[in-house]
Write a protein that holds these residues in place. Structure first.
Motif, PDB file in Angstrom:
ATOM      1  N   ALA A 206      44.348  28.564  56.408  1.00  8.30           N
ATOM      2  CA  ALA A 206      42.953  28.998  56.423  1.00  8.30           C
ATOM      3  C   ALA A 206      42.771  30.165  55.396  1.00  8.30           C
ATOM      4  O   ALA A 206      41.844  30.321  54.547  1.00  8.30           O
ATOM      5  N   GLU A 207      43.677  31.305  55.595  1.00 12.26           N
ATOM      6  CA  GLU A 207      43.555  32.269  54.752  1.00 12.26           C
ATOM      7  C   GLU A 207      43.815  32.156  53.477  1.00 12.26           C
ATOM      8  O   GLU A 207      43.102  32.581  52.325  1.00 12.26           O
ATOM      9  N   THR A 208      44.750  31.126  53.148  1.00 13.16           N
ATOM     10  CA  THR A 208      45.141  30.686  51.962  1.00 13.16           C
ATOM     11  C   THR A 208      43.752  29.972  51.012  1.00 13.16           C
ATOM     12  O   THR A 208      43.475  30.489  49.893  1.00 13.16           O
ATOM     13  N   ILE A 209      43.353  29.138  51.848  1.00 11.07           N
ATOM     14  CA  ILE A 209      41.994  28.513  51.308  1.00 11.07           C
ATOM     15  C   ILE A 209      40.932  29.397  51.109  1.00 11.07           C
ATOM     16  O   ILE A 209      40.394  29.301  50.174  1.00 11.07           O
ATOM     17  N   ALA A 210      40.756  30.198  52.018  1.00 13.00           N
ATOM     18  CA  ALA A 210      39.529  31.190  52.082  1.00 13.00           C
ATOM     19  C   ALA A 210      39.640  32.092  50.756  1.00 13.00           C
ATOM     20  O   ALA A 210      38.558  32.231  49.863  1.00 13.00           O
ATOM     21  N   ALA A 211      40.954  32.393  50.158  1.00  9.29           N
ATOM     22  CA  ALA A 211      41.216  33.438  49.247  1.00  9.29           C
ATOM     23  C   ALA A 211      40.751  32.711  47.885  1.00  9.29           C
ATOM     24  O   ALA A 211      40.851  33.248  46.974  1.00  9.29           O
ATOM     25  N   ALA A 212      41.152  31.136  48.075  1.00  5.12           N
ATOM     26  CA  ALA A 212      40.790  30.483  46.805  1.00  5.12           C
ATOM     27  C   ALA A 212      39.593  30.714  46.182  1.00  5.12           C
ATOM     28  O   ALA A 212      39.126  30.555  45.030  1.00  5.12           O
ATOM     29  N   GLU A 236      38.303  25.459  66.000  1.00  9.49           N
ATOM     30  CA  GLU A 236      37.478  26.967  65.910  1.00  9.49           C
ATOM     31  C   GLU A 236      38.423  27.878  65.551  1.00  9.49           C
ATOM     32  O   GLU A 236      37.641  28.922  64.934  1.00  9.49           O
ATOM     33  N   LEU A 237      39.712  27.941  65.489  1.00 11.91           N
ATOM     34  CA  LEU A 237      40.544  29.012  64.844  1.00 11.91           C
ATOM     35  C   LEU A 237      40.187  29.034  63.181  1.00 11.91           C
ATOM     36  O   LEU A 237      39.978  30.064  62.693  1.00 11.91           O
ATOM     37  N   VAL A 238      40.231  27.807  62.563  1.00  5.55           N
ATOM     38  CA  VAL A 238      39.956  27.586  61.174  1.00  5.55           C
ATOM     39  C   VAL A 238      38.469  28.381  60.758  1.00  5.55           C
ATOM     40  O   VAL A 238      38.340  28.948  60.017  1.00  5.55           O
ATOM     41  N   CYS A 239      37.608  27.662  61.534  1.00  6.65           N
ATOM     42  CA  CYS A 239      36.175  28.420  61.075  1.00  6.65           C
ATOM     43  C   CYS A 239      35.819  29.674  61.404  1.00  6.65           C
ATOM     44  O   CYS A 239      35.204  30.371  60.726  1.00  6.65           O
ATOM     45  N   SER A 240      36.847  30.277  62.142  1.00  7.67           N
ATOM     46  CA  SER A 240      36.699  31.853  62.484  1.00  7.67           C
ATOM     47  C   SER A 240      37.092  32.581  61.293  1.00  7.67           C
ATOM     48  O   SER A 240      37.065  33.903  61.058  1.00  7.67           O
ATOM     49  N   ILE A 241      38.127  31.854  60.185  1.00  4.36           N
ATOM     50  CA  ILE A 241      38.579  32.542  59.258  1.00  4.36           C
ATOM     51  C   ILE A 241      37.885  32.016  57.935  1.00  4.36           C
ATOM     52  O   ILE A 241      37.660  32.806  57.034  1.00  4.36           O
ATOM     53  N   LEU A 242      37.369  30.832  57.728  1.00  9.19           N
ATOM     54  CA  LEU A 242      36.872  30.370  56.544  1.00  9.19           C
ATOM     55  C   LEU A 242      35.469  31.083  56.313  1.00  9.19           C
ATOM     56  O   LEU A 242      34.831  31.445  57.427  1.00  9.19           O
TER      57      LEU A 242
END
Length: 376
Positions: A206-212, A236-242
């Motif tokens: 999720a952090e890698t994808i958000a950084a893209a 829930e975890l991924v949505c908290s990061i995206l």
């Protein structure tokens, strides 16, 4: 593509928004009917627009590449003109078929060799080729090429697969930047979060994808057999990061209950074959629960499919009549059931949107979930 976040629920992570593409607006949360081979099975385009009120539909890169083929689609002017749908379209990159047809493929760093399910011929997809194919198909939203791992999945395999998906994303972005759409409108690339059901891998992905920095993001590798509690925990975890200001697309999900629970976790976009696939086997989703229309209990039930229904078929046809169609193997039965289920799914996300905007979503969801999962 543009996304405007409109409302946020005060009791959950649910939100509403509007995605704007060159083929029109999409109000979120939204369910997207699946048209794998360029058609939503058993449903006319005018029914999708007028009765079901679909705002966007899906096509599949793997299936459209094999049949009718890119030459036909390009000659038609892209999928919109080929199938007569003038609203937004999203295409899956073919990565899910890599997973689902795993006994016929070989995955390597460069890409995937696979055998056609139609005639057994060999083909090759790389991240670059997946982008090129989706350029020809011409969808408004296109997906990065990824590997969808199975469940259960051994940790090291999930980690290596996820990191390869990230490397493939870099190649997809590069290919997008060095090419242009073919039909005079913009296309938007969504990367996909992977990592199976491992918390640390989902965080990393999720952090890698958000950084893209893409204009929207997808969550893949779920709804592949894992328990619902894992689906919800990873979502829930991924949505908290995206990023909050970009639409979040949970791929392949799911049941009406899954959709409401994941809207509450911050998801904006959903797709699933369930409403049409289950319809063809006589399963109808209603506001009060699930009906197997083939059951004998409906043989003399002349009430509407759903008395408080969401489609013209709900009041026009009785349970007894639709049951008769299925037992007589009449194609109309599958068509009626498909229209009903899709209209119900679109009603569900539309009503969720209304409840979020009215500040009543959590109470409404908590009331609906037990009913939606029950069998009538």
């Amino acid at each position: 593509m543009d996304f405007i976040l409109s409302h946020k629920d005060t009791h959950t992570k649910a939100r509403t928004g509007v995605i704007t593409t060159d083929h029109g607006e999409i109000k979120t949360p939204i369910f997207m009917p699946v048209g794998t081979a360029g058609t939503v099975k058993a449903v006319h385009q005018h029914e999708l627009k007028e009765d079901i009120k679909a705002q966007i539909i899906l096509g599949n890169t793997y299936h459209l590449y094999l049949r009718p083929g890119l030459e036909v689609i390009e000659a038609a002017g892209g999928l919109h003109k080929f199938n007569g749908w003038d609203k937004p379209i999203l295409t899956d990159s073919g990565g899910y078929q890599v997973y689902s047809l795993s006994n016929t493929n070989k995955i390597e760093e460069e890409g995937v060799n696979f055998r056609s399910h139609i005639d057994g011929s060999m083909h090759f997809f790389s991240p670059e080729k997946a982008i090129d194919i989706q350029r020809v198909i011409g969808a408004d939203i296109i997906m990065a090429f990824d590997e969808c791992t199975p469940f259960p999945c051994e940790y090291n395999y999930a980690k290596e697969s996820m990191r390869m998906t990230h490397r493939w994303l870099d190649r997809c972005i590069k290919r997008m930047n060095e090419t242009e759409g073919l039909y005079g409108y913009n296309q938007t690339l969504f990367p996909i979060v992977q990592g199976s059901t491992y918390k640390d891998l989902r965080i990393e992905s999720a952090e890698t994808i958000a950084a893209a920095g893409a204009e929207g993001n997808a969550i893949g590798g779920l709804s592949v057999g894992e328990p619902d509690e894992d689906l919800y925990a990873m979502t829930e975890l991924v949505c908290s990061i995206l990023p909050e200001d970009k639409p979040r697309y949970l791929m392949g999900v799911g049941t009406p209950v899954n959709i409401l629970e994941c809207i509450a976790l911050g998801v904006d976009m959903f797709d699933c074959v369930m409403p049409t696939r289950n319809a063809r086997h006589g399963m109808l989703f209603t506001k009060n629960g699930i009906i197997n229309i083939k059951n004998a209990k409906w043989k003399k039930d002349f009430s509407p499919l759903d008395p408080d229904g969401t489609s013209y078929v709900d009041s026009f046809y009785s349970k007894a009549y639709v049951r008769h169609l299925f037992h007589s193997k009449e194609a109309l039965g599958m068509q009626i059931a498909s229209i009903h289920n899709l209209a119900f799914y679109l009603w569900l996300v539309d009503e969720a949107r209304n409840q979020i905007e009215n500040g009543t979503f959590r109470a409404w969801k908590d009331e609906m979930v037990p009913k939606l999962g029950s069998k009538l």
